[in-house]
Design a protein around this motif. Structure first.
Motif, mmCIF file in Angstrom:
data_model
loop_
_atom_site.group_PDB
_atom_site.id
_atom_site.type_symbol
_atom_site.label_atom_id
_atom_site.label_comp_id
_atom_site.label_asym_id
_atom_site.label_seq_id
_atom_site.Cartn_x
_atom_site.Cartn_y
_atom_site.Cartn_z
ATOM 1 N N TYR A 1 0.854 -1.186 0.000
ATOM 2 C CA TYR A 1 0.000 0.000 0.000
ATOM 3 C C TYR A 1 0.888 1.233 0.000
ATOM 4 C CZ TYR A 1 1.030 0.008 5.023
ATOM 5 O OH TYR A 1 1.660 0.015 6.231
ATOM 6 N N THR B 1 -4.627 1.335 -1.403
ATOM 7 C CA THR B 1 -4.093 0.181 -2.107
ATOM 8 C C THR B 1 -3.374 0.654 -3.370
ATOM 9 O OG1 THR B 1 -6.048 -0.145 -3.491
ATOM 10 C CG2 THR B 1 -6.053 -1.184 -1.298
ATOM 11 N N LEU C 1 -7.691 2.860 2.169
ATOM 12 C CA LEU C 1 -7.446 1.680 2.986
ATOM 13 C C LEU C 1 -7.446 2.002 4.475
ATOM 14 C CD1 LEU C 1 -6.551 -1.346 2.821
ATOM 15 C CD2 LEU C 1 -4.198 -0.512 2.786
#
Length: 250
Positions: free
Chosen positions: A187, A224, A230
């Motif tokens: 990420y 992400t 996220l």
């Protein structure tokens, strides 16, 4: 004679305790390099005369700074400036607590303080791209380096996608490792806002700071590799222990 780092007068009946005003001035003077260049704090008597207060008030200020790790007291020798260097924490496209402090601390890990599931506020729902009041998981965590608390974070995740995430984090001590267990191998940081403020009561207790201490605050969104939000987090770093290094590199 005390150096120019302590130039302001304390203000009585200001609503801020005299010892706290003195502690703030000492802390700031040390940070700027105007005080403690020889490693030693001026004697209590000299400080009490400088500020026009009794020695008990000065002792209270010094005790708070000793607790905070800014000063250390040596019996029979005096009070000294703690010479440990600030940790440099990088803010970049890939920001990881343990990796960011690699080479600066032998032991680096995060601790789960508490967790809860509740409705998302407008701020959290906007950051995570969720409907308002959607269920989100809130994690309260603390980062330690060589046994010393350096950061306190509040993080939010979509509860429908990360049910049980708190258990993975508690077991691994790492957001990155826990995300891996949930099928997120990598990420990146979408955005980071940096500010500073006085530590609140929770941060004072968990980071072992004295009243008046400053924390550096980062408000961040991680996403992400496909660009989906996220994690939304607010992290408070003890300003006397950590400096933030902002970089555009991945």
């Amino acid at each position: 004679m005390i150096g120019t780092g302590l130039e302001r007068e304390v203000t009585r009946r200001s609503g801020v305790a005299l010892w706290r005003q003195i502690a703030d001035q000492i802390r700031q003077a040390i940070s700027s390099g105007a005080l403690g260049a020889d490693g030693r704090l001026p004697p209590e008597l000299a400080l009490s005369e400088r500020f026009g207060v009794n020695r008990h008030t000065v002792r209270s200020a010094i005790a708070a700074l000793v607790q905070e790790g800014v000063l250390r007291a040596e019996q029979g020798r005096g009070t000294f400036v703690e010479t440990r260097r600030r940790l440099s924490y990088p803010i970049a496209a890939r920001t990881r607590f343990s990796e960011g402090l690699e080479g600066q601390a032998r032991d680096r890990h995060s601790i789960l303080l508490s967790h809860a599931v509740g409705p998302a506020s407008s701020r959290v729902s906007e950051a995570l791209g969720l409907p308002q009041d959607a269920p989100v998981l809130r994690l309260e965590t603390m980062g330690e380096a060589d046994g010393r608390p350096v950061s306190r974070a509040t993080s939010f995740f979509d509860a429908s996608c990360f049910a049980g995430f708190e258990n993975a984090f508690a077991r691994t001590g790492s957001i990155t490792a826990a995300l891996w267990e949930f099928g997120v191998p990598d990420y990146v940081r979408r955005s980071t806002l940096v500010s500073a403020r006085h530590a609140d009561s929770a941060d004072l207790a968990d980071l072992r700071l004295s009243p008046g201490a400053i924390v550096l605050v980062t408000v961040a969104i991680n996403e992400t590799l496909g660009g989906s939000p996220l994690q939304f987090s607010e992290t408070r770093f003890a300003a006397d222990r950590v400096e933030l290094s902002v970089s555009g590199r991945a």
